[in-house]
Write a protein that holds these residues in place. Structure first.
Motif, PDB file in Angstrom:
ATOM      1  N   CYS A 279       0.844  -1.200   0.000  1.00 55.44           N
ATOM      2  CA  CYS A 279       0.000   0.000   0.000  1.00 55.44           C
ATOM      3  C   CYS A 279       0.874   1.244   0.000  1.00 55.44           C
ATOM      4  CB  CYS A 279      -0.928  -0.003   1.213  1.00 55.44           C
ATOM      5  SG  CYS A 279      -2.158  -1.305   1.165  1.00 55.44           S
ATOM      6  N   TYR A 280       2.080   1.111  -0.524  1.00 52.81           N
ATOM      7  CA  TYR A 280       3.047   2.202  -0.560  1.00 52.81           C
ATOM      8  C   TYR A 280       2.454   3.396  -1.313  1.00 52.81           C
ATOM      9  CZ  TYR A 280       7.727   4.208  -0.489  1.00 52.81           C
ATOM     10  OH  TYR A 280       8.812   5.006  -0.229  1.00 52.81           O
TER      11      TYR A 280
ATOM     12  N   PRO B  66      -5.202   2.041   2.716  1.00 53.02           N
ATOM     13  CA  PRO B  66      -4.473   0.880   3.246  1.00 53.02           C
ATOM     14  C   PRO B  66      -5.361  -0.049   4.081  1.00 53.02           C
ATOM     15  CG  PRO B  66      -3.117   2.835   3.453  1.00 53.02           C
ATOM     16  CD  PRO B  66      -4.495   3.301   3.036  1.00 53.02           C
TER      17      PRO B  66
ATOM     18  N   SER C  83       3.057   0.323   4.166  1.00 60.28           N
ATOM     19  CA  SER C  83       2.405   1.604   3.916  1.00 60.28           C
ATOM     20  C   SER C  83       3.350   2.752   4.235  1.00 60.28           C
ATOM     21  CB  SER C  83       1.149   1.710   4.798  1.00 60.28           C
ATOM     22  OG  SER C  83       0.508   2.946   4.629  1.00 60.28           O
TER      23      SER C  83
ATOM     24  N   ILE D 175      -2.137   4.823   9.310  1.00 59.18           N
ATOM     25  CA  ILE D 175      -2.405   3.387   9.437  1.00 59.18           C
ATOM     26  C   ILE D 175      -2.152   2.894  10.855  1.00 59.18           C
ATOM     27  CG2 ILE D 175      -0.133   2.534   8.762  1.00 59.18           C
ATOM     28  CD1 ILE D 175      -1.678   0.302   7.210  1.00 59.18           C
TER      29      ILE D 175
END
Length: 79
Positions: free
Chosen positions: A9-10, A17, A38, A43
């Motif tokens: 989820c970069y 995310p 991420s 998150i």
């Protein structure tokens, strides 16, 4: 920590995310571990709340050079 699946989820921002993690964990078997990679600081708090609501286990959150690696064990049978 080793995982059964890694979800990239970069660069995605909240709520993506957690949304993608919610979708992916449905494909895993109970007991399997999902790693989320991420760059979104949100998150760290969002995933804790999501785990509490869904009955999954937050195992670990690691940070390294701006990457946040979150590890979740699937405990719930229905997401």
């Amino acid at each position: 920590m080793e995982s059964d699946f890694t979800l990239d989820c970069y660069g995605l921002l909240c709520p993506m995310p957690v949304f993608k993690a919610s979708q992916k964990i449905k494909e895993l078997q109970t007991g399997q571990i999902l790693e989320i990679i991420s760059t979104d600081e949100g998150i760290k708090s969002d995933i804790k709340v999501w785990c509490e609501k869904t009955g999954n286990e937050l195992l670990q959150i690691d940070e390294d050079d701006g990457e946040i690696h979150t590890f979740i064990r699937k405990l719930a049978s229905d997401e």
